[in-house]
Write a protein that holds these residues in place. Structure first.
Motif, PDB file in Angstrom:
ATOM      1  N   LEU A 133       0.602  -1.274   0.379  1.00  0.00           N
ATOM      2  CA  LEU A 133       0.128   0.085  -0.117  1.00  0.00           C
ATOM      3  C   LEU A 133       1.448   1.185   0.144  1.00  0.00           C
ATOM      4  O   LEU A 133       2.046   1.530   0.593  1.00  0.00           O
ATOM      5  CB  LEU A 133      -0.836   0.266   1.167  1.00  0.00           C
ATOM      6  N   TYR A 134       0.134   1.955  -0.648  1.00  0.00           N
ATOM      7  CA  TYR A 134       1.093   3.241  -0.504  1.00  0.00           C
ATOM      8  C   TYR A 134       0.369   4.626  -1.246  1.00  0.00           C
ATOM      9  O   TYR A 134      -0.719   4.131  -1.962  1.00  0.00           O
ATOM     10  CB  TYR A 134       2.054   3.522  -2.313  1.00  0.00           C
ATOM     11  N   MET A 135       0.633   5.750  -0.886  1.00  0.00           N
ATOM     12  CA  MET A 135      -0.016   7.176  -0.896  1.00  0.00           C
ATOM     13  C   MET A 135       0.552   7.876  -2.475  1.00  0.00           C
ATOM     14  O   MET A 135       1.833   7.705  -2.920  1.00  0.00           O
ATOM     15  CB  MET A 135      -0.190   8.224  -0.198  1.00  0.00           C
ATOM     16  N   VAL A 136      -0.204   7.855  -3.531  1.00  0.00           N
ATOM     17  CA  VAL A 136      -0.064   8.229  -4.330  1.00  0.00           C
ATOM     18  C   VAL A 136      -0.601   9.953  -5.366  1.00  0.00           C
ATOM     19  O   VAL A 136      -2.046  10.270  -4.713  1.00  0.00           O
ATOM     20  CB  VAL A 136      -0.336   7.660  -6.266  1.00  0.00           C
ATOM     21  N   SER A 137       0.217  11.154  -5.096  1.00  0.00           N
ATOM     22  CA  SER A 137      -0.225  12.223  -5.940  1.00  0.00           C
ATOM     23  C   SER A 137       0.015  12.972  -6.763  1.00  0.00           C
ATOM     24  O   SER A 137       1.259  12.411  -7.028  1.00  0.00           O
ATOM     25  CB  SER A 137      -0.315  12.269  -4.396  1.00  0.00           C
ATOM     26  N   ARG A 138      -0.417  13.632  -6.930  1.00  0.00           N
ATOM     27  CA  ARG A 138       0.171  14.710  -8.000  1.00  0.00           C
ATOM     28  C   ARG A 138       1.500  15.610  -8.075  1.00  0.00           C
ATOM     29  O   ARG A 138       1.915  16.214  -8.539  1.00  0.00           O
ATOM     30  CB  ARG A 138      -1.042  15.461  -9.052  1.00  0.00           C
ATOM     31  N   ASN A 139       0.887  15.885  -6.122  1.00  0.00           N
ATOM     32  CA  ASN A 139       1.927  16.661  -5.699  1.00  0.00           C
ATOM     33  C   ASN A 139       3.420  15.887  -5.300  1.00  0.00           C
ATOM     34  O   ASN A 139       3.300  15.597  -3.427  1.00  0.00           O
ATOM     35  CB  ASN A 139       0.985  17.160  -4.116  1.00  0.00           C
ATOM     36  N   GLU A 189     -10.651   2.610  -9.997  1.00  0.00           N
ATOM     37  CA  GLU A 189     -11.612   3.348 -10.086  1.00  0.00           C
ATOM     38  C   GLU A 189     -10.613   4.800  -9.730  1.00  0.00           C
ATOM     39  O   GLU A 189     -10.955   5.678 -10.024  1.00  0.00           O
ATOM     40  CB  GLU A 189     -12.500   3.762  -9.241  1.00  0.00           C
ATOM     41  N   ALA A 190     -10.172   4.762  -8.030  1.00  0.00           N
ATOM     42  CA  ALA A 190      -9.089   5.908  -8.099  1.00  0.00           C
ATOM     43  C   ALA A 190      -7.969   6.290  -9.264  1.00  0.00           C
ATOM     44  O   ALA A 190      -7.800   7.299  -8.760  1.00  0.00           O
ATOM     45  CB  ALA A 190      -8.960   5.510  -6.872  1.00  0.00           C
ATOM     46  N   VAL A 191      -7.746   4.920  -9.913  1.00  0.00           N
ATOM     47  CA  VAL A 191      -6.351   5.634 -10.903  1.00  0.00           C
ATOM     48  C   VAL A 191      -6.721   6.401 -11.645  1.00  0.00           C
ATOM     49  O   VAL A 191      -6.826   7.405 -12.688  1.00  0.00           O
ATOM     50  CB  VAL A 191      -6.324   4.371 -10.659  1.00  0.00           C
ATOM     51  N   GLY A 197      -7.953  14.203 -12.952  1.00  0.00           N
ATOM     52  CA  GLY A 197      -7.410  15.050 -13.041  1.00  0.00           C
ATOM     53  C   GLY A 197      -8.522  15.942 -11.685  1.00  0.00           C
ATOM     54  O   GLY A 197      -8.385  16.974 -11.420  1.00  0.00           O
ATOM     55  N   ARG A 198      -9.678  14.731 -11.093  1.00  0.00           N
ATOM     56  CA  ARG A 198     -10.755  14.940 -10.933  1.00  0.00           C
ATOM     57  C   ARG A 198      -9.973  15.193  -9.061  1.00  0.00           C
ATOM     58  O   ARG A 198     -10.371  15.537  -8.594  1.00  0.00           O
ATOM     59  CB  ARG A 198     -11.526  13.797 -10.538  1.00  0.00           C
ATOM     60  N   ILE A 199      -8.804  13.820  -8.833  1.00  0.00           N
ATOM     61  CA  ILE A 199      -8.629  14.523  -7.672  1.00  0.00           C
ATOM     62  C   ILE A 199      -6.680  14.173  -7.307  1.00  0.00           C
ATOM     63  O   ILE A 199      -6.012  13.767  -8.956  1.00  0.00           O
ATOM     64  CB  ILE A 199      -8.401  12.486  -6.753  1.00  0.00           C
ATOM     65  N   THR A 218       3.025   8.030 -19.534  1.00  0.00           N
ATOM     66  CA  THR A 218       1.880   8.164 -21.249  1.00  0.00           C
ATOM     67  C   THR A 218       1.217   8.876 -21.519  1.00  0.00           C
ATOM     68  O   THR A 218       1.365   9.320 -23.116  1.00  0.00           O
ATOM     69  CB  THR A 218       2.116   6.381 -20.996  1.00  0.00           C
ATOM     70  N   GLY A 219       0.997   9.642 -20.589  1.00  0.00           N
ATOM     71  CA  GLY A 219       0.147  10.946 -21.125  1.00  0.00           C
ATOM     72  C   GLY A 219       0.877  12.404 -20.596  1.00  0.00           C
ATOM     73  O   GLY A 219      -0.561  13.051 -20.967  1.00  0.00           O
ATOM     74  N   GLY A 220       1.523  12.308 -20.681  1.00  0.00           N
ATOM     75  CA  GLY A 220       1.801  13.771 -20.446  1.00  0.00           C
ATOM     76  C   GLY A 220       2.047  14.180 -19.435  1.00  0.00           C
ATOM     77  O   GLY A 220       2.834  15.141 -18.892  1.00  0.00           O
ATOM     78  N   GLN A 221       1.701  13.229 -17.950  1.00  0.00           N
ATOM     79  CA  GLN A 221       1.010  13.587 -16.750  1.00  0.00           C
ATOM     80  C   GLN A 221       2.465  13.409 -15.796  1.00  0.00           C
ATOM     81  O   GLN A 221       3.254  12.445 -16.151  1.00  0.00           O
ATOM     82  CB  GLN A 221      -0.293  13.302 -15.816  1.00  0.00           C
ATOM     83  N   ALA A 222       2.318  13.513 -14.091  1.00  0.00           N
ATOM     84  CA  ALA A 222       3.202  12.935 -13.714  1.00  0.00           C
ATOM     85  C   ALA A 222       2.457  12.469 -12.237  1.00  0.00           C
ATOM     86  O   ALA A 222       2.392  13.703 -11.235  1.00  0.00           O
ATOM     87  CB  ALA A 222       4.309  14.437 -13.245  1.00  0.00           C
ATOM     88  N   LEU A 223       2.447  11.585 -12.336  1.00  0.00           N
ATOM     89  CA  LEU A 223       1.903  11.072 -10.783  1.00  0.00           C
ATOM     90  C   LEU A 223       3.410  10.605  -9.775  1.00  0.00           C
ATOM     91  O   LEU A 223       4.417   9.847 -10.509  1.00  0.00           O
ATOM     92  CB  LEU A 223       1.298  10.257 -10.190  1.00  0.00           C
ATOM     93  N   HIS A 224       2.900  10.756  -8.271  1.00  0.00           N
ATOM     94  CA  HIS A 224       4.058  10.122  -7.337  1.00  0.00           C
ATOM     95  C   HIS A 224       4.288   9.819  -6.651  1.00  0.00           C
ATOM     96  O   HIS A 224       3.464   9.484  -5.636  1.00  0.00           O
ATOM     97  CB  HIS A 224       4.857  11.668  -6.604  1.00  0.00           C
TER      98      HIS A 224
END
Length: 345
Positions: A133-139, A189-191, A197-199, A218-224
């Motif tokens: 289990l991990y926390m994933v964020s745009r931030n 669903e969370a993914v 960009g809803r969460i 692959t879509g030019g976004q960054a998740l961490h």
């Protein structure tokens, strides 16, 4: 979203189902040795030859070990023919166990406790992951629980292990009520919400974490990947960062009829776990087709999935800690009461 990524949703084991550290070869080899003296094996057991054995698991991290062991021929001394098949829903799993068509199944430890307590006739033989289990964020500025204050976090599987672990961590850090907890039905669903960009932040299991990061890139976004919930669990319980979320359960009939094969199976899986952790690329290539998941996602997920094959009796303490935490709020998840020692092989 591609069908390959969608497959990540089709299981409840990745609720679970890690600190990013591969388990040491010494630890896993000890697991191999431990299986050679299993207490259920005795001269009075009814041993018989085994033509075929099918191993069942979800399309998730612990099943990589099963698929790899089968594909590499590490279980040749278990049966003339050994196969791996995916189970997709808990109902399918329960039906297979009840009918006798499933005899060796990877499942959440909470599910094993539940079915054992309800008298289904199975034992938890080994732990197959110590947490994923991990926390994933745009931030990418989030580095600790304190950084979540005032933010919203989406958690899958309402009232299940991920949410209970998250709530326990919030309480430990005295942050209950300081974080807005949103809920999603499943990890996928969370993914999807993250990618749309809803969460901004979600609690996810592997391989959903790696799938989200891969798809975003692959879509030019960054998740961490920002917070390791296994480390948080270690702080909550004042123990090692181990969360034994899933394991291999064997039916009592299989144990009674094929004790020698059960020993060989557990030893073969312990060897497979060593090799999977040592070479994630080869393991992912071997397991991708069987699990119907993209090999880059599997390869990326392995170092974070804490894949092991440790005798359940040797992990009794961490398992009890997890089950007690679940049972305190949702006793029905473990069958209405804590299981006794007969759960453990």
């Amino acid at each position: 979203m591609p069908n390959t990524l969608k497959q990540v949703s089709e299981t409840n084991i990745i609720e679970a189902d890690a600190a990013g550290h591969a388990t040491t070869r010494r630890t896993l080899c000890a697991g191999i040795a431990a299986t050679l003296a299993l207490p259920f094996l005795n001269t009075r057991a009814r041993a018989s030859s085994l033509d075929q054995l099918v191993l069942f698991g979800p399309p998730a991290g612990p099943s990589i070990t099963l698929a790899y062991a089968v594909g590499k021929g590490l279980l040749r001394n278990v049966a003339d023919k050994v196969e791996f098949r995916v189970w997709r829903t808990p109902d399918e799993m329960r039906a297979g166990l009840s009918s006798g068509s499933m005899r060796a199944v990877v499942m959440p430890t909470t599910a094993a406790a539940n079915l054992h307590t309800r008298g289904l006739g199975l034992k938890l033989a080994s732990v197959m992951t110590n947490g994923l289990l991990y926390m994933v964020s745009r931030n990418d500025k989030i580095a600790a629980f304190a950084d979540l204050e005032g933010q919203s976090v989406t958690v899958p599987f309402p009232n299940d292990t991920p949410e209970l672990v998250f709530d326990a961590a919030l309480a430990h850090h005295r942050m209950t009520g300081k974080v807005k907890v949103e809920r999603a039905g499943t990890p996928i669903e969370a993914v999807q919400m993250l990618l749309a960009g809803r969460i901004d932040t979600a609690l996810l299991p592997e391989p959903a974490v790696s799938a989200a990061i891969f798809k975003a890139s692959t879509g030019g976004q960054a998740l961490h990947r920002v917070i390791d919930m296994q480390k948080e669990w270690g702080m909550v319980t004042a123990s090692t960062p181990v969360m034994p979320q899933a394991g291999l359960a064997l039916t009592q009939n299989f144990l009674d009829d094929h004790p020698e094969q059960a020993t060989a199976l557990l030893a073969g899986l312990a060897r497979a776990a060593v090799e999977v952790n040592a070479n994630p690329a080869a393991a992912a290539s071997q397991a991708a087709s069987a699990l119907e998941l993209p090999w880059p996602v599997l390869q990326a997920s392995i170092p974070y999935s804490n894949l092991v094959a440790i005798a359940a009796r040797d992990a009794h303490g961490p398992i009890e800690t997890l089950l007690k935490a679940v049972a305190q709020r949702h006793p029905e998840m473990v069958g209405g009461r804590m299981p006794d020692a007969s759960l453990y092989l």
